[in-house]
Design a protein around this motif. Structure first.
Motif, PDB file in Angstrom:
ATOM      1  N   SER A   1      -2.470   1.870   9.081  1.00 30.90           N
ATOM      2  CA  SER A   1      -1.873   0.792   8.308  1.00 30.90           C
ATOM      3  C   SER A   1      -0.563   1.194   7.643  1.00 30.90           C
ATOM      4  O   SER A   1       0.091   0.364   7.008  1.00 30.90           O
ATOM      5  CB  SER A   1      -2.851   0.318   7.223  1.00 30.90           C
ATOM      6  N   TYR A   2      -0.198   2.449   7.768  1.00 28.60           N
ATOM      7  CA  TYR A   2       1.031   2.946   7.130  1.00 28.60           C
ATOM      8  C   TYR A   2       2.135   3.041   8.163  1.00 28.60           C
ATOM      9  O   TYR A   2       1.998   3.722   9.175  1.00 28.60           O
ATOM     10  CB  TYR A   2       0.769   4.292   6.461  1.00 28.60           C
ATOM     11  N   VAL A   3       3.199   2.332   7.902  1.00 32.48           N
ATOM     12  CA  VAL A   3       4.304   2.226   8.849  1.00 32.48           C
ATOM     13  C   VAL A   3       5.427   3.203   8.529  1.00 32.48           C
ATOM     14  O   VAL A   3       6.084   3.727   9.427  1.00 32.48           O
ATOM     15  CB  VAL A   3       4.854   0.782   8.845  1.00 32.48           C
ATOM     16  N   PHE A   4       5.639   3.448   7.264  1.00 32.01           N
ATOM     17  CA  PHE A   4       6.756   4.293   6.833  1.00 32.01           C
ATOM     18  C   PHE A   4       6.217   5.609   6.288  1.00 32.01           C
ATOM     19  O   PHE A   4       5.275   5.640   5.492  1.00 32.01           O
ATOM     20  CB  PHE A   4       7.588   3.568   5.777  1.00 32.01           C
TER      21      PHE A   4
ATOM     22  N   ALA B   1       3.438   7.868   2.234  1.00 31.37           N
ATOM     23  CA  ALA B   1       3.410   6.812   3.231  1.00 31.37           C
ATOM     24  C   ALA B   1       3.319   5.457   2.545  1.00 31.37           C
ATOM     25  O   ALA B   1       2.793   5.343   1.436  1.00 31.37           O
ATOM     26  CB  ALA B   1       2.237   7.003   4.181  1.00 31.37           C
ATOM     27  N   ALA B   2       3.806   4.445   3.237  1.00 33.18           N
ATOM     28  CA  ALA B   2       3.759   3.085   2.705  1.00 33.18           C
ATOM     29  C   ALA B   2       3.566   2.099   3.843  1.00 33.18           C
ATOM     30  O   ALA B   2       3.983   2.357   4.983  1.00 33.18           O
ATOM     31  CB  ALA B   2       5.027   2.758   1.931  1.00 33.18           C
ATOM     32  N   GLY B   3       2.919   0.990   3.520  1.00 29.64           N
ATOM     33  CA  GLY B   3       2.693  -0.006   4.551  1.00 29.64           C
ATOM     34  C   GLY B   3       2.207  -1.309   3.961  1.00 29.64           C
ATOM     35  O   GLY B   3       2.194  -1.492   2.740  1.00 29.64           O
TER      36      GLY B   3
ATOM     37  N   PRO C   1      -2.245  23.067   9.333  1.00 28.45           N
ATOM     38  CA  PRO C   1      -2.113  23.510  10.733  1.00 28.45           C
ATOM     39  C   PRO C   1      -3.427  23.381  11.484  1.00 28.45           C
ATOM     40  O   PRO C   1      -4.483  23.729  10.945  1.00 28.45           O
ATOM     41  CB  PRO C   1      -1.682  24.971  10.588  1.00 28.45           C
ATOM     42  N   THR C   2      -3.372  22.860  12.651  1.00 27.07           N
ATOM     43  CA  THR C   2      -4.485  22.653  13.581  1.00 27.07           C
ATOM     44  C   THR C   2      -5.466  21.574  13.123  1.00 27.07           C
ATOM     45  O   THR C   2      -6.478  21.352  13.775  1.00 27.07           O
ATOM     46  CB  THR C   2      -5.271  23.966  13.848  1.00 27.07           C
ATOM     47  N   LYS C   3      -5.172  20.899  12.029  1.00 26.64           N
ATOM     48  CA  LYS C   3      -6.058  19.854  11.544  1.00 26.64           C
ATOM     49  C   LYS C   3      -5.393  18.485  11.649  1.00 26.64           C
ATOM     50  O   LYS C   3      -4.174  18.373  11.710  1.00 26.64           O
ATOM     51  CB  LYS C   3      -6.476  20.131  10.105  1.00 26.64           C
ATOM     52  N   GLU C   4      -6.213  17.443  11.623  1.00 36.59           N
ATOM     53  CA  GLU C   4      -5.683  16.083  11.661  1.00 36.59           C
ATOM     54  C   GLU C   4      -5.134  15.676  10.288  1.00 36.59           C
ATOM     55  O   GLU C   4      -5.557  16.202   9.255  1.00 36.59           O
ATOM     56  CB  GLU C   4      -6.779  15.101  12.088  1.00 36.59           C
ATOM     57  N   ARG C   5      -4.216  14.746  10.326  1.00 38.65           N
ATOM     58  CA  ARG C   5      -3.690  14.221   9.070  1.00 38.65           C
ATOM     59  C   ARG C   5      -4.803  13.427   8.360  1.00 38.65           C
ATOM     60  O   ARG C   5      -5.497  12.634   8.984  1.00 38.65           O
ATOM     61  CB  ARG C   5      -2.477  13.329   9.338  1.00 38.65           C
ATOM     62  N   GLU C   6      -4.926  13.640   7.068  1.00 39.19           N
ATOM     63  CA  GLU C   6      -5.984  12.980   6.316  1.00 39.19           C
ATOM     64  C   GLU C   6      -5.438  12.377   5.034  1.00 39.19           C
ATOM     65  O   GLU C   6      -4.485  12.903   4.441  1.00 39.19           O
ATOM     66  CB  GLU C   6      -7.103  13.978   5.977  1.00 39.19           C
ATOM     67  N   VAL C   7      -6.068  11.302   4.611  1.00 39.12           N
ATOM     68  CA  VAL C   7      -5.642  10.670   3.372  1.00 39.12           C
ATOM     69  C   VAL C   7      -6.086  11.521   2.188  1.00 39.12           C
ATOM     70  O   VAL C   7      -7.172  12.109   2.194  1.00 39.12           O
ATOM     71  CB  VAL C   7      -6.206   9.243   3.260  1.00 39.12           C
ATOM     72  N   VAL C   8      -5.240  11.597   1.198  1.00 40.03           N
ATOM     73  CA  VAL C   8      -5.560  12.287  -0.047  1.00 40.03           C
ATOM     74  C   VAL C   8      -5.846  11.252  -1.133  1.00 40.03           C
ATOM     75  O   VAL C   8      -6.883  11.292  -1.794  1.00 40.03           O
ATOM     76  CB  VAL C   8      -4.398  13.194  -0.493  1.00 40.03           C
ATOM     77  N   ALA C   9      -4.917  10.322  -1.276  1.00 41.73           N
ATOM     78  CA  ALA C   9      -5.063   9.273  -2.287  1.00 41.73           C
ATOM     79  C   ALA C   9      -4.171   8.105  -1.913  1.00 41.73           C
ATOM     80  O   ALA C   9      -3.132   8.289  -1.277  1.00 41.73           O
ATOM     81  CB  ALA C   9      -4.683   9.789  -3.671  1.00 41.73           C
ATOM     82  N   GLY C  10      -4.585   6.914  -2.290  1.00 44.58           N
ATOM     83  CA  GLY C  10      -3.794   5.724  -2.032  1.00 44.58           C
ATOM     84  C   GLY C  10      -3.851   4.782  -3.211  1.00 44.58           C
ATOM     85  O   GLY C  10      -4.751   4.891  -4.059  1.00 44.58           O
ATOM     86  N   ILE C  11      -2.911   3.859  -3.241  1.00 47.16           N
ATOM     87  CA  ILE C  11      -2.880   2.893  -4.344  1.00 47.16           C
ATOM     88  C   ILE C  11      -2.185   1.623  -3.899  1.00 47.16           C
ATOM     89  O   ILE C  11      -1.252   1.663  -3.096  1.00 47.16           O
ATOM     90  CB  ILE C  11      -2.169   3.526  -5.573  1.00 47.16           C
TER      91      ILE C  11
ATOM     92  N   ARG D   1       0.833  -1.197   0.000  1.00 47.37           N
ATOM     93  CA  ARG D   1       0.000   0.000   0.000  1.00 47.37           C
ATOM     94  C   ARG D   1       0.866   1.245   0.000  1.00 47.37           C
ATOM     95  O   ARG D   1       1.850   1.332   0.727  1.00 47.37           O
ATOM     96  CB  ARG D   1      -0.934   0.030   1.210  1.00 47.37           C
ATOM     97  N   ARG D   2       0.497   2.199  -0.812  1.00 47.55           N
ATOM     98  CA  ARG D   2       1.196   3.501  -0.862  1.00 47.55           C
ATOM     99  C   ARG D   2       0.150   4.587  -0.882  1.00 47.55           C
ATOM    100  O   ARG D   2      -0.927   4.397  -1.440  1.00 47.55           O
ATOM    101  CB  ARG D   2       2.080   3.594  -2.120  1.00 47.55           C
ATOM    102  N   ALA D   3       0.463   5.693  -0.282  1.00 48.98           N
ATOM    103  CA  ALA D   3      -0.548   6.743  -0.206  1.00 48.98           C
ATOM    104  C   ALA D   3       0.083   8.105   0.001  1.00 48.98           C
ATOM    105  O   ALA D   3       1.256   8.215   0.374  1.00 48.98           O
ATOM    106  CB  ALA D   3      -1.537   6.464   0.921  1.00 48.98           C
ATOM    107  N   TRP D   4      -0.708   9.102  -0.274  1.00 47.76           N
ATOM    108  CA  TRP D   4      -0.393  10.484   0.065  1.00 47.76           C
ATOM    109  C   TRP D   4      -1.390  10.953   1.111  1.00 47.76           C
ATOM    110  O   TRP D   4      -2.601  10.774   0.953  1.00 47.76           O
ATOM    111  CB  TRP D   4      -0.475  11.378  -1.167  1.00 47.76           C
TER     112      TRP D   4
END
Length: 123
Positions: free
Chosen positions: A109-112, A96-98, A41-51, A33-36
């Motif tokens: 699910s993303y470790v790196f 990110a990748a996992g 600022p002040t917001k949570e990290r969110e997924v943009v796209a994954g593949i 799995r790979r993703a962006w």
């Protein structure tokens, strides 16, 4: 171990485009799995796209039709083409990748992770 290095961020005006790149080293090919992700600022990290390594991309609703995730498995590269950028797309973008089979939007699910590249969109 896997290292991820993002590049391609910058400042653009609304409506513009950017292409982010993620260069991976180490045992990247084994990570299915790979993703962006992005974090403003002040917001949570969110997924943009994954593949997945075999394709079948996922996109957040906010970027569907504007962003495209792609990969070059031979070169250990992941890309994010961002078109029609909006000010609300401004954030730090992370590669990110996992492994595992949870949904591509599952942050845990993303470790790196890479260090991130800043994207700023002005109106």
């Amino acid at each position: 171990q896997v290292q991820l290095v993002e590049s391609g961020g910058g400042s653009v005006q609304a409506g513009g485009s950017l292409r982010l790149s993620c260069a991976a080293s180490g045992s990247f090919a084994w990570l299915r799995r790979r993703a962006w992700f992005r974090q403003a600022p002040t917001k949570e990290r969110e997924v943009v796209a994954g593949i997945w390594t075999g394709g079948n991309p996922y996109y957040a609703d906010s970027v569907k039709g504007r962003f495209t995730i792609s990969q070059d498995n031979a070169k250990n590269m992941v890309y994010l083409q961002m078109n029609s950028l909006k000010p609300e797309d401004s954030a730090m973008y992370f590669c990110a990748a996992g492994s595992g089979w949870a949904g591509l939007d599952n942050l845990n699910s993303y470790v790196f992770w890479g260090q991130g590249t800043q994207v700023t969109v002005s109106s």
